[in-house]
Motif scaffolding. Sequence first.
Motif, PDB file in Angstrom:
ATOM      1  N   VAL A   7       2.295 -17.374  -4.193  1.00  0.00           N
ATOM      2  CA  VAL A   7       3.597 -17.745  -3.675  1.00  0.00           C
ATOM      3  C   VAL A   7       3.422 -18.252  -2.461  1.00  0.00           C
ATOM      4  N   LEU A   8       4.427 -19.136  -1.875  1.00  0.00           N
ATOM      5  CA  LEU A   8       4.396 -19.375  -0.383  1.00  0.00           C
ATOM      6  C   LEU A   8       5.395 -18.548   0.376  1.00  0.00           C
ATOM      7  N   PHE A   9       5.127 -18.057   1.259  1.00  0.00           N
ATOM      8  CA  PHE A   9       6.416 -17.609   2.317  1.00  0.00           C
ATOM      9  C   PHE A   9       5.803 -18.039   3.801  1.00  0.00           C
ATOM     10  N   MET A  10       6.780 -18.897   4.323  1.00  0.00           N
ATOM     11  CA  MET A  10       6.637 -19.284   5.650  1.00  0.00           C
ATOM     12  C   MET A  10       5.602 -20.142   5.729  1.00  0.00           C
ATOM     13  N   GLY A  11       5.257 -21.003   4.567  1.00  0.00           N
ATOM     14  CA  GLY A  11       4.193 -21.973   4.628  1.00  0.00           C
ATOM     15  C   GLY A  11       2.774 -21.397   4.404  1.00  0.00           C
ATOM     16  N   THR A  12       2.758 -19.949   4.216  1.00  0.00           N
ATOM     17  CA  THR A  12       1.592 -19.139   3.936  1.00  0.00           C
ATOM     18  C   THR A  12       1.403 -18.964   2.553  1.00  0.00           C
ATOM     19  N   PRO A  13       0.348 -19.009   1.786  1.00  0.00           N
ATOM     20  CA  PRO A  13       0.103 -18.550   0.377  1.00  0.00           C
ATOM     21  C   PRO A  13      -0.175 -17.021   0.566  1.00  0.00           C
ATOM     22  N   TYR A  14       0.783 -16.412  -0.352  1.00  0.00           N
ATOM     23  CA  TYR A  14       0.538 -14.808  -0.522  1.00  0.00           C
ATOM     24  C   TYR A  14       0.243 -14.671  -2.017  1.00  0.00           C
ATOM     25  N   GLU A  15      -0.750 -13.579  -2.225  1.00  0.00           N
ATOM     26  CA  GLU A  15      -0.901 -13.160  -3.666  1.00  0.00           C
ATOM     27  C   GLU A  15       0.687 -12.282  -4.019  1.00  0.00           C
ATOM     28  N   LEU A  16       1.005 -12.665  -5.224  1.00  0.00           N
ATOM     29  CA  LEU A  16       2.354 -12.044  -5.505  1.00  0.00           C
ATOM     30  C   LEU A  16       2.029 -10.894  -6.502  1.00  0.00           C
ATOM     31  N   GLN A  17       2.095  -9.753  -6.096  1.00  0.00           N
ATOM     32  CA  GLN A  17       1.894  -8.442  -6.928  1.00  0.00           C
ATOM     33  C   GLN A  17       3.225  -8.007  -7.709  1.00  0.00           C
ATOM     34  N   THR A  18       3.196  -7.784  -8.980  1.00  0.00           N
ATOM     35  CA  THR A  18       4.451  -7.139  -9.331  1.00  0.00           C
ATOM     36  C   THR A  18       4.061  -5.584  -9.861  1.00  0.00           C
ATOM     37  N   VAL A  19       4.845  -4.598  -9.398  1.00  0.00           N
ATOM     38  CA  VAL A  19       4.526  -3.245  -9.861  1.00  0.00           C
ATOM     39  C   VAL A  19       5.850  -2.593 -10.609  1.00  0.00           C
ATOM     40  N   LYS A  20       5.710  -2.329 -11.536  1.00  0.00           N
ATOM     41  CA  LYS A  20       6.842  -1.751 -12.407  1.00  0.00           C
ATOM     42  C   LYS A  20       7.096  -0.457 -11.816  1.00  0.00           C
ATOM     43  N   ASP A  21       8.756  -0.459 -11.448  1.00  0.00           N
ATOM     44  CA  ASP A  21       8.984   0.901 -10.457  1.00  0.00           C
ATOM     45  C   ASP A  21      10.530   1.028 -10.884  1.00  0.00           C
ATOM     46  N   ARG A  22      10.870   2.139 -10.709  1.00  0.00           N
ATOM     47  CA  ARG A  22      12.565   2.288 -10.891  1.00  0.00           C
ATOM     48  C   ARG A  22      13.544   1.649 -10.076  1.00  0.00           C
ATOM     49  N   LEU A  23      12.963   1.628  -8.741  1.00  0.00           N
ATOM     50  CA  LEU A  23      13.755   0.906  -7.532  1.00  0.00           C
ATOM     51  C   LEU A  23      13.228  -0.714  -7.591  1.00  0.00           C
ATOM     52  N   SER A  24      14.071  -1.606  -7.146  1.00  0.00           N
ATOM     53  CA  SER A  24      13.934  -2.964  -6.838  1.00  0.00           C
ATOM     54  C   SER A  24      13.674  -2.882  -5.219  1.00  0.00           C
ATOM     55  N   TYR A  25      12.348  -3.436  -4.847  1.00  0.00           N
ATOM     56  CA  TYR A  25      12.146  -3.855  -3.381  1.00  0.00           C
ATOM     57  C   TYR A  25      11.262  -4.732  -3.129  1.00  0.00           C
ATOM     58  N   VAL A  26      10.639  -5.259  -1.845  1.00  0.00           N
ATOM     59  CA  VAL A  26       9.749  -5.998  -1.626  1.00  0.00           C
ATOM     60  C   VAL A  26       8.913  -5.690  -0.617  1.00  0.00           C
ATOM     61  N   ILE A  27       7.531  -5.494  -0.511  1.00  0.00           N
ATOM     62  CA  ILE A  27       6.722  -5.457   0.590  1.00  0.00           C
ATOM     63  C   ILE A  27       5.906  -6.350   0.999  1.00  0.00           C
ATOM     64  N   ILE A  28       5.925  -6.933   1.998  1.00  0.00           N
ATOM     65  CA  ILE A  28       4.949  -8.116   2.842  1.00  0.00           C
ATOM     66  C   ILE A  28       3.759  -7.354   3.353  1.00  0.00           C
ATOM     67  N   SER A  29       2.705  -7.560   3.090  1.00  0.00           N
ATOM     68  CA  SER A  29       1.368  -7.120   3.905  1.00  0.00           C
ATOM     69  C   SER A  29       0.778  -8.562   4.374  1.00  0.00           C
ATOM     70  N   GLU A  30       0.686  -8.835   5.426  1.00  0.00           N
ATOM     71  CA  GLU A  30       0.396 -10.085   6.061  1.00  0.00           C
ATOM     72  C   GLU A  30      -1.422  -9.896   6.142  1.00  0.00           C
ATOM     73  N   SER A  31      -1.675  -8.578   6.393  1.00  0.00           N
ATOM     74  CA  SER A  31      -3.201  -8.347   6.520  1.00  0.00           C
ATOM     75  C   SER A  31      -3.687  -8.561   5.151  1.00  0.00           C
ATOM     76  N   LEU A  32      -3.208  -8.191   4.106  1.00  0.00           N
ATOM     77  CA  LEU A  32      -3.691  -8.423   2.719  1.00  0.00           C
ATOM     78  C   LEU A  32      -3.306  -9.611   2.117  1.00  0.00           C
ATOM     79  N   GLY A  33      -2.401 -10.225   2.744  1.00  0.00           N
ATOM     80  CA  GLY A  33      -1.980 -11.731   2.121  1.00  0.00           C
ATOM     81  C   GLY A  33      -1.484 -11.352   1.001  1.00  0.00           C
ATOM     82  N   ARG A  34      -0.523 -10.580   0.793  1.00  0.00           N
ATOM     83  CA  ARG A  34       0.142  -9.961  -0.354  1.00  0.00           C
ATOM     84  C   ARG A  34       1.589  -9.652  -0.306  1.00  0.00           C
ATOM     85  N   ILE A  35       2.649 -10.143  -1.222  1.00  0.00           N
ATOM     86  CA  ILE A  35       3.848  -9.563  -1.325  1.00  0.00           C
ATOM     87  C   ILE A  35       3.735  -8.905  -2.676  1.00  0.00           C
TER      88      ILE A  35
END
Length: 160
Positions: A7-35
Amino acid sequence: LIQQDKVLFMGTPYELQTVKDRLSYVIISESLGRITVHSPNERSRKKTILDFYRQHTSRILDDRIGVLSSKLNLENFNRISIKYQRSRWGSCSLKKNLNFNVMLSALPNGVIDYVIIHELLHLCELNHSERFWELVSSHCPTYLEHRKWLRMYGPFINLP
C-alpha cells in the motif's frame, strides 16, 4: 494468519501485513516499511484500514487547508468532507463545499497540496477553463508533474 500486500501511505510504499486479532488497530513501522493491521475478520480489516486513512487524511486537511487557503486568500468555503471515492481525489460543489478522497493520505505531500490547491481554486473558477489552469499554474507551478503522478499511480490506489 498473516497476509501481505503493498500500500502507499504519504507517497511511500509499505508492506501491508494483516494479523488476525480480537482488537482492531494499525501500527506503522517506517523502519521496517510495514503497516500492520490487526483485526478479527475481513470486514473489520477493511473498516480498520479505511479508518486509518480517514484519520490521517483528516489531520492533513486540518493542517494544509488552513495554510493553503490563507496563502491563496480563499477562505470562503463552507464544509469539508472526506469520502471514499473510486475515481476522484477532490471536488468543489456549487454550495462551496469541498470534498476529498479518504485515500488522499496515500499520496506524496506535493500531490496532496496540488489536490487541495486545485479544489480551493474552484471556489473562484468552478470549471476547468483555460483561466482555471492559469490560476493553478500560478499557485502551483509543478502542477503538471503532480497531475501526471495522479494519472500514473492514482488508479492503483484503493482499499486493499
